[in-house]
Enzyme design. Structure first.
Site, mmCIF file in Angstrom:
data_model
loop_
_atom_site.group_PDB
_atom_site.id
_atom_site.type_symbol
_atom_site.label_atom_id
_atom_site.label_comp_id
_atom_site.label_asym_id
_atom_site.label_seq_id
_atom_site.Cartn_x
_atom_site.Cartn_y
_atom_site.Cartn_z
ATOM 1 N N SER A 60 0.837 -1.202 0.000
ATOM 2 C CA SER A 60 0.000 0.000 0.000
ATOM 3 C C SER A 60 0.874 1.255 0.000
ATOM 4 O O SER A 60 1.785 1.384 0.820
ATOM 5 C CB SER A 60 -0.879 -0.065 1.263
ATOM 6 O OG SER A 60 -1.593 1.112 1.460
ATOM 7 N N SER A 67 -4.864 13.619 -3.380
ATOM 8 C CA SER A 67 -5.696 14.821 -3.315
ATOM 9 C C SER A 67 -5.136 15.914 -2.430
ATOM 10 O O SER A 67 -5.613 17.036 -2.468
ATOM 11 C CB SER A 67 -7.087 14.456 -2.843
ATOM 12 O OG SER A 67 -7.044 14.123 -1.484
ATOM 13 N N HIS A 111 -9.987 11.128 -7.489
ATOM 14 C CA HIS A 111 -9.781 12.546 -7.827
ATOM 15 C C HIS A 111 -9.445 12.750 -9.298
ATOM 16 O O HIS A 111 -8.919 13.796 -9.683
ATOM 17 C CB HIS A 111 -8.707 13.166 -6.932
ATOM 18 C CG HIS A 111 -9.180 13.276 -5.521
ATOM 19 N ND1 HIS A 111 -9.967 14.314 -5.075
ATOM 20 C CD2 HIS A 111 -9.053 12.427 -4.482
ATOM 21 C CE1 HIS A 111 -10.277 14.120 -3.811
ATOM 22 N NE2 HIS A 111 -9.735 12.980 -3.421
ATOM 23 N N LYS A 167 -17.527 13.283 -6.735
ATOM 24 C CA LYS A 167 -16.625 14.423 -6.917
ATOM 25 C C LYS A 167 -16.754 14.914 -8.364
ATOM 26 O O LYS A 167 -17.680 15.638 -8.670
ATOM 27 C CB LYS A 167 -15.216 14.024 -6.469
ATOM 28 C CG LYS A 167 -15.217 13.750 -4.945
ATOM 29 C CD LYS A 167 -13.930 13.240 -4.361
ATOM 30 C CE LYS A 167 -14.110 12.933 -2.867
ATOM 31 N NZ LYS A 167 -12.972 12.239 -2.264
ATOM 32 N N THR A 201 -28.729 -1.006 1.616
ATOM 33 C CA THR A 201 -29.668 -0.565 0.576
ATOM 34 C C THR A 201 -28.916 0.131 -0.558
ATOM 35 O O THR A 201 -27.981 0.895 -0.319
ATOM 36 C CB THR A 201 -30.701 0.388 1.204
ATOM 37 O OG1 THR A 201 -31.433 -0.361 2.167
ATOM 38 C CG2 THR A 201 -31.657 0.931 0.161
HETATM 39 C C1 LIG Z 1 -13.135 11.106 -1.150
HETATM 40 C C2 LIG Z 1 -12.228 9.913 -1.351
HETATM 41 C C3 LIG Z 1 -12.719 8.598 -1.301
HETATM 42 C C4 LIG Z 1 -14.117 8.300 -0.853
HETATM 43 O O1 LIG Z 1 -15.052 8.598 -1.838
HETATM 44 P P1 LIG Z 1 -16.541 9.014 -1.376
HETATM 45 O O2 LIG Z 1 -17.370 8.751 -2.565
HETATM 46 O O3 LIG Z 1 -16.469 10.444 -0.963
HETATM 47 O O4 LIG Z 1 -16.880 8.116 -0.217
HETATM 48 C C5 LIG Z 1 -11.882 7.565 -1.656
HETATM 49 N N1 LIG Z 1 -10.598 7.782 -2.016
HETATM 50 C C6 LIG Z 1 -10.077 9.025 -2.022
HETATM 51 C C7 LIG Z 1 -8.662 9.209 -2.440
HETATM 52 C C8 LIG Z 1 -10.872 10.132 -1.681
HETATM 53 O O5 LIG Z 1 -10.349 11.350 -1.649
#
Ligand SMILES: *Cc1c(COP(=O)(O)O)cnc(C)c1O
Length: 403
Positions: A136, A188, A216, A247, A277
């Site tokens: 990782s 990010s 991202h 996003k 769900t």
């Molecule tokens: C925001 C984020 C997630 C989670 O995604 P969500 O749809 O907001 O739960 C996963 N990985 C990274 C790198 C993120 O920044």
């Protein structure tokens, strides 16, 4: 037992470290993104949002809203259950096909969030492969770390984007052991981008699978919005791609795209998928419209990159400590949690500009920052006002500038 006292102690710890989080109570105005109204005890005021992950404003795009209204009017609000029990609608099926095609994979599987997709998939694969080693990247998102932890298999952490260290760990592992290399494309917080092709080549050399979080990047990079792997022409090298629908695509939900058999295993084994769900059909319909729209609209991706590059240049010209990373993220370093929060508060209170302070544990201690995400809808005037405000705050508080 003094339960109340223990709870207050826990809160005081984060408060003392200057990382107690306060939500901004906002209402956005459809059609005037990135403007919003801030609700406070003193009343309401209009502000400009500088830290939304709705990177392209798709959460207000007429194509998305029309699809959601249409689905609501025709089919109602909720999905009615888990995917196994009445919760699979035609929108879910269509959306999974669309996402599989976006990433040139055989299949895709929807989750209620990107967090759930990472957590459920990594934990499940780790268990199914048995004694699976997960390698990782040290900057991986909390949702991947949590999935790896719940998988209870062995884990090695590789130095961020360091190919030499990755190869060292791969070569030390038992050649007969199952292995997954887990990483992100756009990180990010620092805004840097992984060498996806090289990482996949190394993984292949040591017979490891690759798991790539493109949260991202989906919607934002590649000819069809398929992410950095599409941009780099290496989609076929990545075994499992994970993304969010919240996003770049502007709505809500998460997914993986991979081979049919892998997707079928996660669908059949992951409790976080089976027993929850499914996304509301209105959401699936909105996302479907968003993905299809962004497959075609390359212009908006260009505009998005242009805004971000311009803001970085403007900040650098004033000697503000912006990280000149290659992605669309615009991090400005403060290097102190208390100052970081104070600067963010001042920007909001004095200038009506909302940016969230990014403190530990989201970033390592001592690397606290403001993280700006300009969209195609942030105008030159908004950017000039922002840079002026930051310049003033930096001078008044005598904050560290760029070297
Ligand atoms: C925001 C984020 C997630 C989670 O995604 P969500 O749809 O907001 O739960 C996963 N990985 C990274 C790198 C993120 O920044």
């Amino acid at each position: 037992m003094d339960y109340e006292g223990l709870l207050c102690d826990a809160l005081n710890t984060v408060k003392r470290e200057g990382r107690y989080r306060v939500f901004a109570d906002l209402l956005r105005h459809r059609g005037s993104f990135p403007r919003a109204t801030l609700h406070t005890d003193e009343g309401k005021r209009d502000i400009v949002v500088w830290c939304s992950n709705d990177y392209l404003g798709m959460g207000q795009h007429p194509v998305v809203l029309d699809a959601m209204k249409d689905a609501l009017d025709k089919h109602g609000a909720g999905s009615g259950g888990t995917r196994n029990i009445a919760g699979t609608t035609h929108y879910h099926v269509e959306l999974e096909k669309e996402l599989a095609s976006l990433h040139q994979k055989e299949a895709a599987l929807l989750f209620t969030s990107g967090y759930n997709a990472n957590d459920a998939t990594l934990a499940t694969l780790s268990k199914v492969f048995g004694d699976c080693l997960i390698i990782s990247d040290e900057m991986n998102h909390a949702s991947m770390i949590e999935g790896i932890r719940r998988g209870k298999g062995p884990k090695r952490v590789w130095r961020h984007n360091d190919l030499g260290h990755l190869e060292e760990l791969l070569s030390q592992a038992d050649p007969n052991q199952a292995k997954i290399v887990a990483f992100e494309s756009v990180y990010s917080m620092d805004g840097d981008i992984a060498p996806i092709g090289e990482i996949c080549d190394l993984a292949r050399k040591y017979n490891a699978l690759t798991y790539l979080d493109e949260v991202h990047a989906v919607g934002l990079y590649g000819r069809h919005g398929g992410g950095v792997a599409e941009r780099d022409g290496v989609l076929d090298k990545v075994d499992i791609i994970e993304g969010t629908l919240a996003k770049g695509f502007g709505v809500m939900g998460g997914y993986i795209a991979a081979s049919s058999v892998l997707v079928d295993v996660v669908r059949s084994y992951a409790p976080g998928f089976i027993f929850s769900t499914s996304l509301a059909p209105t959401i699936a319909a909105g996302v479907l419209a968003s993905v299809r729209h962004l497959k075609r609209d390359n212009n908006i991706r260009g505009q998005h990159q242009e805004r971000s590059a311009k803001l970085k240049r403007m900040l650098a010209d004033r000697g503000l400590p912006v990280l000149m990373c290659e992605s669309h993220i615009v991090p400005v370093m403060v290097w102190d949690p208390v100052l970081c929060k104070e600067v963010a508060d001042e920007l909001l209170d004095t200038y009506g500009m909302y940016v969230q302070p990014i403190n530990y544990p989201t970033v390592p201690r001592g690397t606290e920052r403001l993280r700006f995400t300009p969209s195609p809808y942030h105008t030159d005037e908004m950017m000039e006002a922002l840079v002026d405000a930051l310049d003033k705050v930096w001078t008044q508080r005598n904050l560290k500038r760029a070297a």
